[in-house]
Design a protein around this motif. Structure first.
Motif, PDB file in Angstrom:
ATOM      1  N   TYR A  37       0.815  -1.247   0.286  1.00  0.00           N
ATOM      2  CA  TYR A  37       0.050  -0.125   0.040  1.00  0.00           C
ATOM      3  C   TYR A  37       0.873   1.148   0.175  1.00  0.00           C
ATOM      4  N   SER A  40       2.741   1.892  -3.254  1.00  0.00           N
ATOM      5  CA  SER A  40       1.271   1.700  -4.484  1.00  0.00           C
ATOM      6  C   SER A  40       1.182   3.596  -4.616  1.00  0.00           C
ATOM      7  N   SER A  76      -6.206   0.853  -4.729  1.00  0.00           N
ATOM      8  CA  SER A  76      -5.549   0.758  -3.235  1.00  0.00           C
ATOM      9  C   SER A  76      -6.195   1.458  -2.124  1.00  0.00           C
ATOM     10  N   LEU A  80      -7.357  -1.423   0.385  1.00  0.00           N
ATOM     11  CA  LEU A  80      -6.280  -1.131   1.865  1.00  0.00           C
ATOM     12  C   LEU A  80      -6.389  -1.025   3.378  1.00  0.00           C
ATOM     13  N   LEU A 284      -3.928  -5.807  -5.528  1.00  0.00           N
ATOM     14  CA  LEU A 284      -3.208  -4.452  -5.334  1.00  0.00           C
ATOM     15  C   LEU A 284      -1.970  -4.758  -5.269  1.00  0.00           C
TER      16      LEU A 284
END
Length: 318
Positions: A37, A40, A76, A80, A284
Motif C-alpha cells: 500500500y 503504491s 488501493s 487496503l 493490490l
C-alpha cells in the motif's frame, strides 16, 4: 469482532473474515500488505507529479498512464484501509451500504484500469503501425474523450451491481469469507436463485476485461506483423522495446485477474485461502508494480524522477 450468523434476510452489517484458515497469521500477512500500500501510494503519486511537471511527457501514452495511476491509487485506497483494520484490529464489520459501495468502486475502477491499458495498447498500435498520423489521430482532445469513455463505461456497466445485491435475501449468514466486498462473494451468501445475477456478472466481465484483452491481443498481433515487415532486422528490437513496459503491465494485471475470475466461479475444489490471496494479488499488486515498471524501463520518467530527488551519476539506460 467475532463472526456471527444472521437470520434476517436483509442484514444491516456484514462481517469480513479476512483470509480463511490463516487468521492466526493475519498480523504477519499485514506487513507485506501494508508495504504494498505504501509503495503504491508513493509510486503512483510520484508518477503523477513527474508526468504533470515534465512537458515532454504530455504525450498520449503517458496521459493514459496518468489515468491508470489515478485509478490504481483509488483502488488501493478503497481496499487496503479496511483490509488492514481486519488484520490489525480484527474489525471485520462493515455496513451493508458501505460494503456495496466498496464492491461497486472496486469493480468499476478495475474495469477502468483495463480500459486504460487497452487505450495504451491502441496508442502503441498507432505509433508503430501508422506513425506519421499518430499526432493527428491521438490529439489531446481525442485522449480526453477516450479517457472519459473508459470512465463512463466503468460507471454505467457496473451500476446495476449494488442494486442486484441490495435486496437479495441473506438468510444463512452475514459472514463474507474474503478481505473485501466482492460481487461473487456476496452472491454466494444469498439464499435465493442467483442465476440471473451470475449471468449478469459474466456478461459484464466479458464486455469489459474479456473484450479489452481480446483487443489488446489483436493490437499486438498487428504490431508484430508490422515490425517483422521492417526491412532491417536491427530495427525489430528497438521498435518492440517501446512496447516492453506496456507488455509487462498487461502480464501483471491480467494474469492474476483471469486466474481469480475463473477460480471464483469454477474452482470450487481450490482451498479458499489460495483464492483469496490471488484475489488480493490481482487487486493490490498491479498498482504497486505499474509505476515501478514504467519508472525503470522508461528513460524520460527515470531521468525526471532522478532530477526530482536531485540524484546524479546514474547511467541512462534506454
Amino acid at each position: 469482532m467475532a463472526p456471527s450468523n444472521r437470520t434476517t434476510p436483509h442484514p444491516s452489517t456484514f462481517i469480513l473474515l479476512g483470509i480463511p484458515g490463516l487468521e492466526a497469521a493475519h498480523g504477519w500477512i499485514s506487513i507485506p500488505f501494508c508495504s504494498v500500500y505504501i509503495l503504491s501510494l508513493l509510486g503512483n503519486c510520484l508518477l503523477l507529479v513527474v508526468i504533470k511537471t515534465e512537458p515532454s511527457l504530455h504525450e498520449p501514452m503517458y496521459l493514459f498512464l496518468s489515468m491508470l495511476a489515478l485509478a490504481d491509487l483509488t483502488v488501493s485506497s478503497t481496499a487496503l484501509p479496511k483490509i488492514l483494520s481486519i488484520f490489525w484490529f480484527k474489525d471485520g464489520a462493515i455496513h451493508m451500504d458501505a460494503c456495496l459501495t466498496q464492491m461497486y468502486l472496486l469493480h468499476s475502477l478495475t474495469t477502468m484500469e483495463s480500459g486504460f491499458i487497452l487505450a495504451m495498447a491502441f496508442d502503441r498500435y498507432i505509433a508503430i503501425c501508422n506513425p506519421l498520423r499518430h499526432s493527428t489521430i491521438l490529439t489531446h482532445r481525442t485522449v480526453a474523450k477516450i479517457g472519459l469513455g473508459v470512465v463512463l463505461r466503468g460507471v454505467v456497466l457496473l451500476a446495476p451491481h449494488p442494486f442486484l445485491l441490495k435486496w437479495l435475501p441473506y438468510c444463512g449468514t452475514n459472514v463474507i469469507s474474503h478481505t473485501y466486498c466482492e460481487f461473487m462473494a456476496l452472491v454466494k451468501l444469498a439464499c435465493a436463485d442467483t442465476t440471473v445475477k451470475k449471468a449478469h456478472g459474466l456478461v459484464v466481465a466479458f464486455l469489459t476485461g474479456g473484450v479489452d484483452f481480446i483487443l489488446i491481443v489483436l493490437s499486438y498481433i498487428l504490431i508484430l506483423r508490422t515490425v517483422f515487415k521492417l526491412p532491417s532486422k536491427e530495427a525489430h528490437l528497438p521498435t518492440l522495446s517501446t512496447c516492453g513496459s506496456h507488455f509487462c503491465v498487461i502480464l501483471v494485471t491480467y494474469t492474476p485477474a483471469f486466474f481469480s475470475f475463473f477460480t471464483h466461479r469454477f474452482g470450487s475444489s481450490m482451498a479458499p485461502h489460495v483464492h483469496i490471496i490471488v484475489a488480493n494479488i490481482y487487486l493490490l499488486v498491479p498498482p504497486m508494480t505499474n509505476p515501478i515498471i514504467y519508472g525503470v524501463r522508461t528513460k524520460k520518467i527515470r531521468e525526471r524522477v532522478l532530477r526530482v530527488f536531485s540524484i546524479r551519476g546514474f547511467p541512462a539506460v534506454s
